[in-house]
Design a protein around this motif. Structure first.
Motif, mmCIF file in Angstrom:
data_model
loop_
_atom_site.group_PDB
_atom_site.id
_atom_site.type_symbol
_atom_site.label_atom_id
_atom_site.label_comp_id
_atom_site.label_asym_id
_atom_site.label_seq_id
_atom_site.Cartn_x
_atom_site.Cartn_y
_atom_site.Cartn_z
ATOM 1 N N ASP A 57 -30.029 29.881 -13.771
ATOM 2 C CA ASP A 57 -30.777 30.523 -12.687
ATOM 3 C C ASP A 57 -31.931 29.661 -12.187
ATOM 4 N N PHE A 58 -32.269 28.605 -12.924
ATOM 5 C CA PHE A 58 -33.401 27.744 -12.575
ATOM 6 C C PHE A 58 -33.003 26.269 -12.712
ATOM 7 N N PRO A 59 -32.060 25.806 -11.916
ATOM 8 C CA PRO A 59 -31.539 24.443 -12.086
ATOM 9 C C PRO A 59 -32.571 23.336 -11.852
ATOM 10 N N ASP A 60 -33.610 23.612 -11.092
ATOM 11 C CA ASP A 60 -34.609 22.587 -10.793
ATOM 12 C C ASP A 60 -35.859 22.696 -11.671
ATOM 13 N N GLN A 61 -35.854 23.651 -12.578
ATOM 14 C CA GLN A 61 -37.006 23.892 -13.447
ATOM 15 C C GLN A 61 -36.782 23.242 -14.811
ATOM 16 N N LYS A 62 -37.772 22.507 -15.276
ATOM 17 C CA LYS A 62 -37.700 21.950 -16.620
ATOM 18 C C LYS A 62 -37.832 23.111 -17.614
ATOM 19 N N THR A 63 -36.910 23.176 -18.572
ATOM 20 C CA THR A 63 -36.909 24.247 -19.563
ATOM 21 C C THR A 63 -36.593 23.682 -20.942
ATOM 22 N N ASP A 64 -36.991 24.425 -21.960
ATOM 23 C CA ASP A 64 -36.654 24.068 -23.330
ATOM 24 C C ASP A 64 -36.816 25.324 -24.181
ATOM 25 N N PHE A 65 -36.343 25.251 -25.421
ATOM 26 C CA PHE A 65 -36.471 26.407 -26.296
ATOM 27 C C PHE A 65 -36.702 25.974 -27.731
ATOM 28 N N LYS A 66 -37.218 26.924 -28.511
ATOM 29 C CA LYS A 66 -37.417 26.732 -29.945
ATOM 30 C C LYS A 66 -36.911 27.968 -30.663
ATOM 31 N N VAL A 67 -36.245 27.748 -31.775
ATOM 32 C CA VAL A 67 -35.824 28.830 -32.656
ATOM 33 C C VAL A 67 -36.731 28.777 -33.876
ATOM 34 N N ILE A 68 -37.385 29.889 -34.163
ATOM 35 C CA ILE A 68 -38.391 29.930 -35.219
ATOM 36 C C ILE A 68 -38.043 31.034 -36.206
ATOM 37 N N SER A 69 -37.967 30.670 -37.484
ATOM 38 C CA SER A 69 -37.801 31.672 -38.542
ATOM 39 C C SER A 69 -39.187 32.108 -38.968
ATOM 40 N N LEU A 70 -39.422 33.405 -38.895
ATOM 41 C CA LEU A 70 -40.747 33.945 -39.193
ATOM 42 C C LEU A 70 -40.575 35.214 -40.018
ATOM 43 N N PRO A 71 -40.979 35.183 -41.289
ATOM 44 C CA PRO A 71 -40.813 36.357 -42.150
ATOM 45 C C PRO A 71 -41.461 37.601 -41.544
ATOM 46 N N ARG A 72 -40.932 38.741 -41.888
ATOM 47 C CA ARG A 72 -41.379 40.029 -41.349
ATOM 48 C C ARG A 72 -42.876 40.263 -41.555
ATOM 49 N N ASN A 73 -43.442 39.710 -42.620
ATOM 50 C CA ASN A 73 -44.858 39.958 -42.898
ATOM 51 C C ASN A 73 -45.789 39.096 -42.051
ATOM 52 N N GLU A 74 -45.240 38.230 -41.201
ATOM 53 C CA GLU A 74 -46.053 37.412 -40.301
ATOM 54 C C GLU A 74 -45.876 37.902 -38.866
ATOM 55 N N MET A 75 -46.978 37.985 -38.157
ATOM 56 C CA MET A 75 -46.944 38.450 -36.765
ATOM 57 C C MET A 75 -46.370 37.372 -35.845
ATOM 58 N N ILE A 76 -45.653 37.808 -34.844
ATOM 59 C CA ILE A 76 -45.175 36.895 -33.810
ATOM 60 C C ILE A 76 -46.382 36.489 -32.976
ATOM 61 N N PRO A 77 -46.594 35.190 -32.770
ATOM 62 C CA PRO A 77 -47.736 34.756 -31.962
ATOM 63 C C PRO A 77 -47.679 35.342 -30.549
ATOM 64 N N MET A 88 -41.594 22.974 -8.246
ATOM 65 C CA MET A 88 -41.189 24.372 -8.220
ATOM 66 C C MET A 88 -42.263 25.205 -8.905
ATOM 67 N N SER A 89 -42.680 26.284 -8.276
ATOM 68 C CA SER A 89 -43.685 27.135 -8.901
ATOM 69 C C SER A 89 -42.998 28.161 -9.800
ATOM 70 N N PHE A 90 -43.703 28.530 -10.826
ATOM 71 C CA PHE A 90 -43.192 29.447 -11.833
ATOM 72 C C PHE A 90 -43.261 30.879 -11.326
ATOM 73 N N ASP A 91 -42.153 31.591 -11.358
ATOM 74 C CA ASP A 91 -42.085 32.998 -10.954
ATOM 75 C C ASP A 91 -41.787 33.818 -12.206
ATOM 76 N N LEU A 92 -42.821 34.413 -12.793
ATOM 77 C CA LEU A 92 -42.681 35.147 -14.038
ATOM 78 C C LEU A 92 -41.669 36.284 -13.925
ATOM 79 N N ASN A 93 -41.736 37.045 -12.846
ATOM 80 C CA ASN A 93 -40.816 38.173 -12.690
ATOM 81 C C ASN A 93 -39.362 37.718 -12.638
ATOM 82 N N ALA A 94 -39.105 36.635 -11.937
ATOM 83 C CA ALA A 94 -37.744 36.107 -11.868
ATOM 84 C C ALA A 94 -37.279 35.619 -13.240
ATOM 85 N N ALA A 95 -38.175 34.966 -13.972
ATOM 86 C CA ALA A 95 -37.831 34.460 -15.302
ATOM 87 C C ALA A 95 -37.546 35.618 -16.264
ATOM 88 N N LEU A 96 -38.372 36.645 -16.244
ATOM 89 C CA LEU A 96 -38.150 37.795 -17.119
ATOM 90 C C LEU A 96 -36.857 38.512 -16.775
#
Length: 100
Positions: free
Chosen positions: A64-84, A1-9
């Motif tokens: 919405d993407f049953p055939d797409q491999k997906t995963d997630f991470k929850v990251i605690s990042l203090p306000r004084n650090e920029m989001i990558p 399956m090819s990645f469709d950025l607009n559909a994912a967003l």
């Protein structure tokens, strides 16, 4: 399956409706080695309720993407650090873009 950025967003925007707490700094999504990764950035460690919201968001998204491999991470990042700047921003709290 090819990645469709607009559909994912679009899917992620729908999934986060009503699920954004004041502790959530941002959400980014990227494709890495055929897997869609979702990164949830919290200012402080997420509460139990916020962890449930992340699981709800993730479940809504992957339905919405049953055939797409997906995963997630929850990251605690203090306000004084920029989001990558990896992947694409789905949500950024006001002021998270850094100096303009």
């Amino acid at each position: 399956m090819s990645f469709d950025l607009n559909a994912a967003l679009s899917s992620m925007h729908r999934a986060i409706l009503g699920m954004v707490s004041s502790n959530l700094r941002g959400i980014r999504i990227e494709e890495k080695n055929g897997c869609l990764w979702i990164y949830f950035y919290y200012e402080n460690s997420p509460s139990e309720e916020e962890e449930e919201m992340v699981n709800f968001i993730y479940t809504e998204f992957v339905s919405d993407f049953p055939d797409q491999k997906t995963d997630f991470k929850v990251i605690s990042l203090p306000r004084n650090e920029m989001i990558p700047k990896i992947g694409e921003a789905v949500y950024l709290r006001y002021g998270e873009l850094g100096p303009v």
